[in-house]
Design an enzyme around this catalytic site. Structure first.
Site, PDB file in Angstrom:
ATOM      1  N   SER A  97       0.789  -1.231   0.000  1.00 53.61           N
ATOM      2  CA  SER A  97       0.000   0.000   0.000  1.00 53.61           C
ATOM      3  C   SER A  97       0.821   1.282   0.000  1.00 53.61           C
ATOM      4  O   SER A  97       0.309   2.337  -0.350  1.00 53.61           O
ATOM      5  CB  SER A  97      -0.952   0.023   1.197  1.00 53.61           C
ATOM      6  N   LYS A 147       0.496   4.753   6.627  1.00 52.25           N
ATOM      7  CA  LYS A 147      -0.108   5.537   5.539  1.00 52.25           C
ATOM      8  C   LYS A 147       0.403   6.971   5.622  1.00 52.25           C
ATOM      9  O   LYS A 147       1.085   7.356   6.558  1.00 52.25           O
ATOM     10  CB  LYS A 147      -1.648   5.576   5.644  1.00 52.25           C
TER      11      LYS A 147
END
Length: 189
Positions: free
Chosen positions: A42, A85
């Site tokens: 990710s 993230k």
């Protein structure tokens, strides 16, 4: 000095060293730096599966998280799970995506994020969404937008979910690097 006394002093010395070492590691891991192993794709190309990072837990004791910071946080739906993230939206802002263009509405002004850290493929994302953040909410996205489970799917995170700032990649050794948040110029839309 008797043999027993020498033995006892030697054991005592070893125990002192073990205690000091354990206390030092505990203080460093609890308040300063924590290791983190990246799992998944990710955050590619910034971080890859198997990268070993050191997470700075001290910085956010002195300042608030900023746009562009790559953070490690507890997943709000399962606090025993940790994610990595990038912060895109800050408390009180509105995050708007229209055909791959990511905009921030802040104090009535709209500006576009120029995300130079994204791969060419991720820049072609055709996401369309809009989310207004409350006072303690952060909107986070993975750099690999097509393969990231993030705020687009499950919403925002709060300040208390944030563990720290990804600062240093220590493994693989050939990719050793220190990371700073990118500077975002507020470009009017």
């Amino acid at each position: 000095m008797t043999t027993f006394k020498k033995f006892f002093l030697s054991v005592w010395e070893v125990l002192e060293v073990v205690f000091v070492a354990t206390a030092t590691v505990f203080i460093i891991r609890t308040f300063l730096v924590q290791p983190f192993l990246v799992s998944g794709a990710s955050m590619e190309p910034t971080f890859s599966d198997g990268n070993y990072l050191l997470v700075d837990e001290l910085t956010y004791r002195f300042r608030e998280p900023e746009r562009g910071d790559v953070i490690v946080f507890r997943f709000p739906r399962n606090p025993s799970t940790f994610f990595i993230k990038r912060i895109i939206g800050l408390p009180g802002e509105q995050v708007v995506a229209e055909n791959g263009t990511l905009k921030i509405v802040k104090n009535g002004k709209v500006f576009v994020l120029d995300e130079k850290y994204l791969s060419e493929e991720a820049r072609k994302s055709r996401d369309n969404f809009s989310m207004t953040l409350k006072d303690d909410q952060y909107f986070i996205l993975g750099d690999n937008r097509f393969h990231s489970f993030d705020s687009r799917m499950w919403g925002t995170i709060s300040r208390r979910d944030i563990i720290g700032l990804a600062r240093l990649r220590v493994f693989p050794f050939q990719k050793f690097a220190f990371f700073e948040a990118p500077f975002f110029k507020e470009m009017p839309y």
